[in-house]
Design an enzyme around this catalytic site. Structure first.
Site, PDB file in Angstrom:
ATOM      1  N   ARG A 163       0.856  -1.196   0.000  1.00 20.25           N
ATOM      2  CA  ARG A 163       0.000   0.000   0.000  1.00 20.25           C
ATOM      3  C   ARG A 163       0.887   1.240   0.000  1.00 20.25           C
ATOM      4  O   ARG A 163       1.853   1.313   0.763  1.00 20.25           O
ATOM      5  CB  ARG A 163      -0.875  -0.024   1.250  1.00 20.25           C
ATOM      6  CG  ARG A 163      -1.917   1.036   1.325  1.00 20.25           C
ATOM      7  CD  ARG A 163      -2.657   0.980   2.651  1.00 20.25           C
ATOM      8  NE  ARG A 163      -3.612  -0.110   2.735  1.00 20.25           N
ATOM      9  CZ  ARG A 163      -4.175  -0.508   3.877  1.00 20.25           C
ATOM     10  NH1 ARG A 163      -3.869   0.095   5.018  1.00 20.25           N
ATOM     11  NH2 ARG A 163      -5.043  -1.492   3.886  1.00 20.25           N
ATOM     12  N   ARG A 181      -1.698   6.975   9.498  1.00 24.20           N
ATOM     13  CA  ARG A 181      -1.808   6.428   8.139  1.00 24.20           C
ATOM     14  C   ARG A 181      -1.870   7.555   7.105  1.00 24.20           C
ATOM     15  O   ARG A 181      -1.852   8.734   7.448  1.00 24.20           O
ATOM     16  CB  ARG A 181      -3.076   5.569   8.055  1.00 24.20           C
ATOM     17  CG  ARG A 181      -3.132   4.430   9.064  1.00 24.20           C
ATOM     18  CD  ARG A 181      -2.101   3.391   8.733  1.00 24.20           C
ATOM     19  NE  ARG A 181      -2.233   2.198   9.561  1.00 24.20           N
ATOM     20  CZ  ARG A 181      -3.014   1.146   9.276  1.00 24.20           C
ATOM     21  NH1 ARG A 181      -3.790   1.157   8.209  1.00 24.20           N
ATOM     22  NH2 ARG A 181      -3.031   0.090  10.058  1.00 24.20           N
ATOM     23  N   LYS A 229      -3.604   1.857  14.917  1.00 21.89           N
ATOM     24  CA  LYS A 229      -3.574   2.774  13.778  1.00 21.89           C
ATOM     25  C   LYS A 229      -4.199   4.130  14.136  1.00 21.89           C
ATOM     26  O   LYS A 229      -5.015   4.216  15.065  1.00 21.89           O
ATOM     27  CB  LYS A 229      -4.307   2.162  12.593  1.00 21.89           C
ATOM     28  CG  LYS A 229      -5.761   1.845  12.902  1.00 21.89           C
ATOM     29  CD  LYS A 229      -6.533   1.287  11.710  1.00 21.89           C
ATOM     30  CE  LYS A 229      -6.164  -0.116  11.348  1.00 21.89           C
ATOM     31  NZ  LYS A 229      -7.120  -0.771  10.421  1.00 21.89           N
ATOM     32  N   LYS A 287      -5.792   7.775  12.114  1.00 21.45           N
ATOM     33  CA  LYS A 287      -6.174   8.273  10.788  1.00 21.45           C
ATOM     34  C   LYS A 287      -6.596   9.746  10.828  1.00 21.45           C
ATOM     35  O   LYS A 287      -7.327  10.149  11.727  1.00 21.45           O
ATOM     36  CB  LYS A 287      -7.320   7.437  10.235  1.00 21.45           C
ATOM     37  CG  LYS A 287      -6.922   5.979  10.012  1.00 21.45           C
ATOM     38  CD  LYS A 287      -8.047   5.161   9.430  1.00 21.45           C
ATOM     39  CE  LYS A 287      -7.569   3.759   9.093  1.00 21.45           C
ATOM     40  NZ  LYS A 287      -8.661   2.923   8.554  1.00 21.45           N
ATOM     41  N   CYS A 305     -15.362  -3.040   0.003  1.00 15.88           N
ATOM     42  CA  CYS A 305     -13.977  -3.295   0.403  1.00 15.88           C
ATOM     43  C   CYS A 305     -13.431  -4.459  -0.412  1.00 15.88           C
ATOM     44  O   CYS A 305     -14.154  -5.117  -1.153  1.00 15.88           O
ATOM     45  CB  CYS A 305     -13.902  -3.589   1.891  1.00 15.88           C
ATOM     46  SG  CYS A 305     -14.563  -5.222   2.285  1.00 15.88           S
ATOM     47  N   CYS A 344      -8.095 -10.682   1.463  1.00 13.01           N
ATOM     48  CA  CYS A 344      -8.156 -10.196   2.843  1.00 13.01           C
ATOM     49  C   CYS A 344      -8.333 -11.361   3.818  1.00 13.01           C
ATOM     50  O   CYS A 344      -9.324 -12.089   3.745  1.00 13.01           O
ATOM     51  CB  CYS A 344      -9.299  -9.204   3.019  1.00 13.01           C
ATOM     52  SG  CYS A 344      -9.393  -8.649   4.734  1.00 13.01           S
ATOM     53  N   CYS A 390     -16.512  -7.886   6.344  1.00 13.71           N
ATOM     54  CA  CYS A 390     -16.480  -8.183   7.782  1.00 13.71           C
ATOM     55  C   CYS A 390     -16.789  -6.876   8.507  1.00 13.71           C
ATOM     56  O   CYS A 390     -16.866  -5.817   7.880  1.00 13.71           O
ATOM     57  CB  CYS A 390     -15.124  -8.769   8.190  1.00 13.71           C
ATOM     58  SG  CYS A 390     -13.852  -7.539   8.504  1.00 13.71           S
TER      59      CYS A 390
HETATM   60 FE1  SRM Z   1      -9.136  -1.520   6.342  1.00 11.42          FE
HETATM   61  C1  SRM Z   1      -7.784  -4.090   8.077  1.00 11.42           C
HETATM   62  C2  SRM Z   1      -8.332  -2.979   3.444  1.00 11.42           C
HETATM   63  C3  SRM Z   1      -9.795   1.392   4.748  1.00 11.42           C
HETATM   64  C4  SRM Z   1     -10.841  -0.423   9.099  1.00 11.42           C
HETATM   65  N1  SRM Z   1      -8.150  -3.225   5.846  1.00 11.42           N
HETATM   66  C5  SRM Z   1      -7.627  -4.136   6.718  1.00 11.42           C
HETATM   67  C6  SRM Z   1      -6.785  -5.180   5.972  1.00 11.42           C
HETATM   68  C7  SRM Z   1      -5.378  -4.680   5.925  1.00 11.42           C
HETATM   69  C8  SRM Z   1      -6.879  -6.615   6.512  1.00 11.42           C
HETATM   70  C9  SRM Z   1      -5.806  -7.053   7.496  1.00 11.42           C
HETATM   71  O1  SRM Z   1      -5.658  -6.421   8.552  1.00 11.42           O
HETATM   72  O2  SRM Z   1      -5.126  -8.031   7.194  1.00 11.42           O
HETATM   73  C10 SRM Z   1      -7.463  -5.104   4.571  1.00 11.42           C
HETATM   74  C11 SRM Z   1      -6.598  -5.517   3.371  1.00 11.42           C
HETATM   75  C12 SRM Z   1      -7.460  -6.193   2.328  1.00 11.42           C
HETATM   76  C13 SRM Z   1      -6.750  -6.468   1.059  1.00 11.42           C
HETATM   77  O3  SRM Z   1      -6.653  -7.659   0.658  1.00 11.42           O
HETATM   78  O4  SRM Z   1      -6.293  -5.552   0.389  1.00 11.42           O
HETATM   79  C14 SRM Z   1      -7.994  -3.682   4.583  1.00 11.42           C
HETATM   80  N2  SRM Z   1      -8.959  -0.892   4.476  1.00 11.42           N
HETATM   81  C15 SRM Z   1      -8.705  -1.670   3.387  1.00 11.42           C
HETATM   82  C16 SRM Z   1      -8.930  -0.908   2.104  1.00 11.42           C
HETATM   83  C17 SRM Z   1      -7.998  -1.320   0.971  1.00 11.42           C
HETATM   84  C18 SRM Z   1     -10.416  -1.057   1.706  1.00 11.42           C
HETATM   85  C19 SRM Z   1     -10.783  -0.647   0.319  1.00 11.42           C
HETATM   86  O5  SRM Z   1     -11.471  -1.459  -0.299  1.00 11.42           O
HETATM   87  O6  SRM Z   1     -10.449   0.443  -0.138  1.00 11.42           O
HETATM   88  C20 SRM Z   1      -8.721   0.533   2.610  1.00 11.42           C
HETATM   89  C21 SRM Z   1      -7.288   0.955   2.591  1.00 11.42           C
HETATM   90  C22 SRM Z   1      -7.110   2.343   3.070  1.00 11.42           C
HETATM   91  C23 SRM Z   1      -5.725   2.900   2.903  1.00 11.42           C
HETATM   92  O7  SRM Z   1      -5.334   3.200   1.772  1.00 11.42           O
HETATM   93  O8  SRM Z   1      -5.049   3.086   3.915  1.00 11.42           O
HETATM   94  C24 SRM Z   1      -9.186   0.377   4.065  1.00 11.42           C
HETATM   95  N3  SRM Z   1     -10.078   0.221   6.854  1.00 11.42           N
HETATM   96  C25 SRM Z   1     -10.351   1.252   6.011  1.00 11.42           C
HETATM   97  C26 SRM Z   1     -11.320   2.135   6.596  1.00 11.42           C
HETATM   98  C27 SRM Z   1     -11.949   3.355   5.937  1.00 11.42           C
HETATM   99  C28 SRM Z   1     -11.153   4.613   6.195  1.00 11.42           C
HETATM  100  O9  SRM Z   1     -10.123   4.603   6.859  1.00 11.42           O
HETATM  101  O10 SRM Z   1     -11.597   5.659   5.714  1.00 11.42           O
HETATM  102  C29 SRM Z   1     -11.632   1.603   7.847  1.00 11.42           C
HETATM  103  C30 SRM Z   1     -12.693   2.142   8.839  1.00 11.42           C
HETATM  104  C31 SRM Z   1     -12.275   3.370   9.538  1.00 11.42           C
HETATM  105  C32 SRM Z   1     -11.503   3.055  10.771  1.00 11.42           C
HETATM  106  O11 SRM Z   1     -10.311   2.792  10.686  1.00 11.42           O
HETATM  107  O12 SRM Z   1     -12.103   3.052  11.850  1.00 11.42           O
HETATM  108  C33 SRM Z   1     -10.830   0.411   7.996  1.00 11.42           C
HETATM  109  N4  SRM Z   1      -9.234  -2.118   8.270  1.00 11.42           N
HETATM  110  C34 SRM Z   1     -10.050  -1.558   9.228  1.00 11.42           C
HETATM  111  C35 SRM Z   1      -9.958  -2.356  10.434  1.00 11.42           C
HETATM  112  C36 SRM Z   1     -10.702  -2.085  11.768  1.00 11.42           C
HETATM  113  C37 SRM Z   1      -9.966  -1.128  12.617  1.00 11.42           C
HETATM  114  C38 SRM Z   1     -10.580  -0.964  13.984  1.00 11.42           C
HETATM  115  O13 SRM Z   1     -10.425   0.092  14.569  1.00 11.42           O
HETATM  116  O14 SRM Z   1     -11.182  -1.897  14.496  1.00 11.42           O
HETATM  117  C39 SRM Z   1      -9.075  -3.439  10.134  1.00 11.42           C
HETATM  118  C40 SRM Z   1      -8.646  -4.588  11.073  1.00 11.42           C
HETATM  119  C41 SRM Z   1      -7.611  -4.152  12.058  1.00 11.42           C
HETATM  120  O15 SRM Z   1      -7.051  -3.069  12.017  1.00 11.42           O
HETATM  121  O16 SRM Z   1      -7.348  -4.973  12.936  1.00 11.42           O
HETATM  122  C42 SRM Z   1      -8.656  -3.257   8.767  1.00 11.42           C
HETATM  123 FE1  SF4 Z   2     -13.280  -5.903   4.049  1.00 10.80          FE
HETATM  124 FE2  SF4 Z   2     -13.052  -6.700   6.576  1.00 10.80          FE
HETATM  125 FE3  SF4 Z   2     -11.092  -7.171   4.888  1.00 10.80          FE
HETATM  126 FE4  SF4 Z   2     -11.635  -4.669   5.632  1.00 10.80          FE
HETATM  127  S1  SF4 Z   2     -10.865  -6.271   6.935  1.00 10.80           S
HETATM  128  S2  SF4 Z   2     -11.134  -5.391   3.540  1.00 10.80           S
HETATM  129  S3  SF4 Z   2     -13.874  -4.768   5.881  1.00 10.80           S
HETATM  130  S4  SF4 Z   2     -13.169  -7.980   4.739  1.00 10.80           S
END
Ligand code: SRM
Ligand code: SF4
Length: 557
Positions: free
Chosen positions: A74, A143, A206, A208, A431, A437, A476
């Protein structure tokens, strides 16, 4: 806090010597496609996740092979801006080292999927050679800082974009580990460099930051740990930046079945002048560093720290650390949260073309050669590209005379979806979810077209095909497509099953609420159909579906 209750990741960070761990040796260890467990945690801070192809897991297990490991990378791209040259380089890297696709994320960044371990170092080095890095794109640090897209639309947007880069730079980790491991930088011997902002165990979780420019809330500013709402000043044309309203404690991640976790909107705590903004942002980060929960990662985001401390104590601590007194918040109003598709005219007779990229995935498919098409656009484009916070792309800063050539390439490669797609599909997000993922419980990106076809057929049946409904799918409850802000959200529960949430708004200012649990597609449509029928019959002019559900008390808090 006693040592014994620290979460395992805290021990890994503490022992890592500034995020080095044994990453370098692990990357060079080629007989396995994977890294050791501790190094997979540290790798995130360098902008990459170890994954495996979940479609192949069972087959490989039966063949007694290790999972099909690969790495997602990323980028850090403050405000989502890149040049045509950078686009061409990333496109080439995706085709040589990745899976032949580029993924635009909800945080205005690129993701490359499918990079195998033997190519990891060369890929990260190649990305850096384009002057884009991946530092802190993941991990327990700040981030990618996102900012309202279309920044050249006004001078205020341009100022705000510069702020995204400034805040991102200020909150970067100072360790040289990244340069040593990926870029053959000089080694730091002995004690690792100091991390003045993060300390040796970085943040509990993290962090943001987003910056919105009203009246557009395309960044969904209240979903972030720190949301800044730009307030225009009284400069020429009213465009100069007076400062920011500051909102803290937003976050969306939830764990199914754990009521101690919940989505939360950031709350506005006051107004800060530009000159004090970096000090304030740093104080918020260090307060979270020192007061955040380091034992339970599910409760470690700033939103829980604020709930635990109380907002008054939190604000007092931040002001003390920053040496800044917040002023009263200034008035502002949001009128939309999505993108503005098609051509818009900006300052200096520059034009911007906002394209629709479904789920942000840029690939070559039969009848829609989007990767090739955008490569062709990049080859002739003299302006820049802007990734939007809604997984879409703006071909930005085009001179009036350059529009026709871009229009032709866009049409020839099927990139004109913004002009051909009904409003609901045009605004929908999903997502990544399966197959990459590891946390996905159900499909999202791959299910989006199928679900939208069924959903839009119901809208058409009720005669409201042209009424936009904000739909989001997440595989999820972590909420990566910001589903908790949608009017209709599907949140993955198990293969083919989703929780249905309803009632967000069209400005990113209201959370939706759970409506039904664990539904199949048939169950989702059965739950939605009577609501859509009433909406079609009883809606007020211009009324949105989410607003209608609350007004008619079909939803309750
Ligand atoms: Fe996310 C984890 C993809 C935006 C909340 N996110 C992940 C992971 C890295 C899975 C992992 O931990 O192994 C996913 C990778 C999937 C893949 O195969 O690529 C993933 N998140 C994404 C992306 C690519 C979704 C998308 O379709 O665009 C976004 C990448 C953003 C970036 O460029 O940095 C993405 N993630 C978000 C957002 C939206 C935002 O930030 O505007 C959220 C919700 C806002 C927030 O953070 O509260 C978000 N991602 C999470 C979470 C839950 C965090 C929490 O506080 O509980 C996880 C899981 C974790 O961190 O444990 C997670
Ligand atoms: Fe989607 Fe959950 Fe994976 Fe984020 S962590 S990309 S919400 S399946």
């Amino acid at each position: 806090m006693g040592e014994s209750i620290l979460s395992p990741v805290e021990h890994i960070k503490a022992a890592s010597r500034g995020l080095r761990g044994t990453l370098e040796a692990g990357v060079a260890d080629l007989p396995t496609g994977a890294l050791g467990g501790d190094d997979t945690q540290l790798l995130k801070f360098h902008g990459s996740y170890q994954q495996d192809d979940r479609d192949l897991r069972e087959e490989r297990r039966l063949q007694k092979l290790e999972p099909a490991y690969s790495f997602m990378i990323r980028t850090r791209l403050p405000g989502g801006v890149c040049t045509p040259g950078q686009w061409l380089a990333l496109d080439a890297i995706a085709r040589t080292h990745g899976n032949g696709t580029l993924r635009l994320t909800t945080r205005q960044a690129f993701q490359l999927h499918g990079v195998v371990k033997r190519d990891l170092k060369a890929t990260i080095a190649a990305i850096n050679a384009t002057l884009i890095d991946t530092i802190g794109a993941c991990g327990d640090v700040n981030r990618n800082v996102i900012a309202s897209a279309n920044p050249m639309q006004s001078t205020l947007h341009a100022e705000v974009h510069a702020w995204a880069a400034r805040i991102s730079g200020h909150l970067l980790p100072r360790t040289r580990a990244y340069h040593e491991i990926w870029l053959d930088g000089a080694r730091v011997a002995g004690t690792p460099e100091a991390e003045p902002i993060y300390g040796e165990t970085y943040l509990p979780r993290k962090f943001k930051v987003a910056i919105a420019v009203p009246p557009t809330n395309d960044v969904e500013v209240f979903a972030h740990d720190l949301g800044l709402v730009a307030i225009a000043g009284s400069g020429a044309g009213g465009a100069d930046l007076a400062g920011f309203n500051v909102a803290v404690g937003g976050g969306l991640g939830v764990t199914h079945g754990d009521p101690a976790t919940y989505p939360r909107l950031a709350q506005v705590i006051g107004f800060v002048a530009p000159g004090d903004t970096l000090a304030l942002a740093e104080a918020i980060v260090t307060t979270q560093r020192d007061f955040g929960d380091r034992s339970n990662r599910r409760r470690a985001r700033l939103k829980y720290t604020i709930e635990t401390m109380g907002i008054e104590a939190f604000v007092a601590e931040v002001q003390r650390r920053a040496g800044v007194q917040l002023a009263a918040a200034r008035p502002y109003r949001f009128t939309s949260s999505g993108d503005r598709f098609g051509w818009t005219r900006g300052v200096g007779d520059r034009w911007h073309l906002n394209l629709r990229i479904p789920a942000g995935r840029i690939a070559d498919r039969d009848g829609a050669r989007h990767l090739t098409g955008l490569r062709a656009v990049a080859a002739v484009h003299r302006g820049d590209f802007r990734l939007t916070p809604n997984q879409n792309l703006i071909v930005a800063n085009v001179a009036a005379g350059g529009r026709a050539a871009i229009d032709e390439l866009v049409r020839d490669h099927g990139l004109d979806l913004h002009a051909r797609t009904p409003p609901t599909s045009r605004d929908a997000l999903a997502c990544v979810a399966l197959p990459t993922c590891p946390l996905a419980m159900a499909e999202a990106e791959r299910y989006l077209p199928g679900f939208l076809a069924v959903f839009e057929a119901r809208l058409a049946h009720h005669g409201i095909a042209q009424v936009p409904v904000l739909v989001r799918l997440s595989g999820c409850p972590n909420g990566c497509s910001r589903p908790y802000l949608a009017e209709v959200a599907l949140i993955g529960k198990a293969p083919g099953r989703y929780n249905l949430h309803l009632g967000g708004d069209a400005t990113g200012e209201r959370l939706n609420v759970p409506y039904r649990e664990n539904l199949t597609e048939a169950g989702i449509i059965a739950a939605l159909d009577p609501l859509l029928q009433r909406f079609a019959a009883e809606r007020r002019p211009e009324e949105r579906f989410g607003d209608f559900l609350w007004r008619t008390k079909l939803l309750s808090a």
